[in-house]
Design an enzyme around this catalytic site. Structure first.
Site, short mmCIF file in Angstrom:
data_model
loop_
_atom_site.label_atom_id
_atom_site.label_comp_id
_atom_site.label_asym_id
_atom_site.label_seq_id
_atom_site.Cartn_x
_atom_site.Cartn_y
_atom_site.Cartn_z
N ARG A 53 0.83 -1.20 0.00
CA ARG A 53 0.00 0.00 0.00
C ARG A 53 0.87 1.26 0.00
NH1 ARG A 53 -1.95 1.09 4.26
NH2 ARG A 53 -1.05 -0.51 5.62
N LYS A 195 -8.95 -2.34 0.59
CA LYS A 195 -8.76 -1.48 1.76
C LYS A 195 -9.56 -0.19 1.66
CE LYS A 195 -6.07 -4.00 4.31
NZ LYS A 195 -6.64 -4.60 5.56
N HIS A 214 -10.46 -4.34 12.24
CA HIS A 214 -9.40 -4.87 11.41
C HIS A 214 -8.90 -6.14 12.09
CE1 HIS A 214 -5.09 -4.54 9.65
NE2 HIS A 214 -5.89 -5.13 8.78
N SER A 232 -0.95 -6.12 9.40
CA SER A 232 -0.50 -7.11 8.43
C SER A 232 0.81 -7.74 8.88
CB SER A 232 -0.30 -6.43 7.08
OG SER A 232 0.20 -7.33 6.14
N LYS A 236 -2.76 -12.62 11.87
CA LYS A 236 -4.22 -12.71 11.82
C LYS A 236 -4.69 -13.88 10.97
CE LYS A 236 -5.63 -8.81 10.21
NZ LYS A 236 -4.31 -8.41 9.66
N THR A 237 -4.12 -13.99 9.78
CA THR A 237 -4.55 -15.05 8.87
C THR A 237 -4.09 -16.41 9.36
OG1 THR A 237 -4.53 -13.54 6.98
CG2 THR A 237 -4.41 -15.89 6.50
N ASP A 251 -9.63 -10.82 7.83
CA ASP A 251 -9.06 -9.47 7.86
C ASP A 251 -10.02 -8.37 8.31
OD1 ASP A 251 -6.83 -7.78 7.49
OD2 ASP A 251 -7.50 -7.20 5.50
N ARG A 316 1.72 -12.09 -1.79
CA ARG A 316 0.33 -12.27 -1.36
C ARG A 316 -0.39 -13.31 -2.19
NH1 ARG A 316 -1.81 -9.44 3.28
NH2 ARG A 316 -0.22 -7.88 3.74
#
Length: 525
Positions: A53, A195, A214, A232, A236-237, A251, A316
């Site tokens: 980003r 996003k 988030h 990120s 989390k994943t 997410d 990704r």
């Protein structure tokens, strides 16, 4: 199809494909040379110079309908409505001239009470596939009646003129809250699409009494929901993809009157050095038709190399949630029993797990301490300690204390327990210590989520005041006391005080006078 877009100021001169199939988008992307087919079936693409980003190039339109509720500052920087209008005209002209346009109609928000219709218009088949993958796909009946309430006009080949358009560079991500429109140009990084819609939802949902998060989320066999906050790269994943629990999403979620619901329809997992043993489901997705792999290296035989970071650390994979074997079919469940804050502590100070009071939870939520990991943003090449409010400051348009108060209200109403989990360093700071063992983190979380720590003996950390278990089955007791993992305990003490001072300075600068006395007093001692 032309009338479909004319309402958005686009007069297409070429073909328009509405909700094309995955096969169509693969074919067009491969024909154009936008990607290549890898062994197993994923589409591998290169996002060029932007492999993450570009937060400094995101702006919110300052306009009368939303101006008073936006938390303006370093994150939510304004752009005048005239600048937005001029760039919108430039993007619309570009899209109108393309030989083929792709229109993706979908939903954001799995709870029908709070979902919105989303439309993405792009000339790039790969980005159309990304949108088709990452948002919730309507049924045929829903598609017939689909009414977009948010619009993304995506034109990565279009660049702004900073002098005349009011942007920082040629790259732009512009969000108009009242019109619910997003303009994206000058970057091929697909993550900007999802996003930007998340940012719109984070502005909209609080107006409906829904707490936007988030976070990832999953649910156990007895209906116990857990949510995992974190920036990120903090896990989390990975940590929510527990084969013994159903995955609600990885997410972006809302917590409303009916419980937790996913805002998305897909997953966008970081896959650098992904292990088939540690993360089998996600690994399988990197070798599956329909998955988009960004900036992953492929050899001459078409075989992907997930260990190669020559393009970026931020490789990704985007894939549909339904492709995960334990995905929750409804993408929504009840109210959380456990709330987990994930932090990648680059100082090596924080324990692998700790329990927080409600006031501490709000303090840590506002602080959002973690390390930005390499590649997730432009210019980040190694872990950088940072304070990212709400564990997602770039995506929160309204003042952070509003979101923290919503968290406190939800905790009080539903009695959830809050855990702080350090997936970062132990035994010393980055460069000296080592990453927390994933096996230990999984064991700690499994015990916490099952209620195994509810009655455990706890010690109170002398600096941060948080409760830390002294013994957890299956976990090396030495890990639970980070001071003991350092070769020089006095060096740990000095670094702990340094980190505590950073917490206090950050909180004083940003939130003094904006929170209750109890929350302000819940930080490091």
């Amino acid at each position: 199809m032309a009338t479909l877009l004319e309402r958005h100021g686009i007069e297409p001169s070429g073909e328009v494909l509405r909700n094309p199939t995955t096969a169509q988008l693969y074919t067009d992307a491969l024909r154009r040379g936008d990607g290549q087919l890898a062994e197993g079936g994923p589409l591998v693409v290169d996002t060029g110079r932007f492999t993450g980003r570009s937060p400094l190039d995101k702006f919110i339109v300052r306009e009368s309908g939303s101006e008073d509720r936006i938390g303006w500052g370093e994150v939510n920087r304004p752009i005048e409505e005239t600048g937005f209008d001029e760039l919108r005209a430039k993007v619309a002209e570009y899209l109108s001239a393309q030989p083929r346009l792709y229109v993706v109609d979908a939903f954001a928000g799995a709870d029908p009470a709070h979902r919105i219709g989303v439309r993405i218009v792009t000339a790039s088949p790969y980005h159309a596939l990304f949108a088709k993958t990452m948002f919730i796909r309507p049924t045929a009946e829903e598609l017939d009646a689909h009414e977009p309430q948010a619009l993304v006009l995506h034109a990565p080949d279009v660049e702004a003129d900073p002098d005349s358009d009011g942007t920082r560079t040629g790259t732009f991500v512009l969000v108009h809250p009242t019109q619910a429109e997003v303009l994206i140009g000058g970057t091929f990084y697909a993550g900007e699409i999802k996003k930007s819609i998340f940012g719109l939802m984070n502005d909209r949902l609080p107006l409906e009494g829904v707490f936007p998060m988030h976070c990832s989320a999953n649910v156990g066999a007895d209906g116990d929901v857990a949510v995992f906050f974190g920036l990120s790269g903090t896990g989390k994943t990975t940590l929510s993809a527990d084969p013994s629990r159903l995955l609600i999403g990885d997410d972006e979620h809302g917590w409303g009157t009916n419980g937790v619901f996913n805002i998305e329809g897909g997953c966008y997992a970081k896959v650098i050095r992904l292990s088939a043993e540690a993360e089998p489901d996600i690994f399988r997705m990197t070798h599956t038709f329909g998955t988009i792999l960004e900036n992953v290296t492929v050899d001459e035989r078409g075989v992907v190399d997930l260990d190669d970071d020559s393009k970026t650390e931020n490789t990704r994979a985007a894939y549909e949630l339904e492709q995960i074997s334990n995905a929750h079919p409804d993408k929504m469940a009840g109210h959380p029993r456990n709330v987990v804050f994930l932090t990648a502590d680059a100082f090596g100070i924080l324990p692998p797990i700790a329990r927080l009071t409600s006031e501490q939870a709000q303090y840590w939520f506002l602080s959002g301490f973690t390390a930005k990991l390499a590649g997730t943003e432009i210019g980040v090449t190694e872990p950088q300690p940072t304070f990212s409010t709400c564990f997602g400051a770039p995506f929160m348009p309204q003042p952070p204390q509003l979101y923290a108060q919503m968290l406190g209200d939800k905790l009080a109403e539903h009695g959830a327990t809050v855990w702080l989990v350090n997936t970062g360093w132990t035994g010393g700071p980055f460069g000296q210590g080592h990453r927390m063992p994933i096996k230990a983190t999984r064991a700690l979380l499994e015990t916490a989520l099952s209620g195994g720590l509810d009655e455990a003996e706890m010690r109170v950390d002398p600096v941060f005041g948080i409760e830390v278990p002294t013994m957890v089955s299956g976990v090396d007791p030495a890990l639970l006391d980070p001071r003991g993992t350092w070769g020089d305990p006095t060096a740990y003490d000095a670094k702990a005080q340094e980190l505590a001072a950073m917490f206090r300075a950050n909180f004083e600068k940003r939130f003094a006078g904006h929170v209750t006395a109890a929350v302000a007093a819940a930080g490091p001692r």
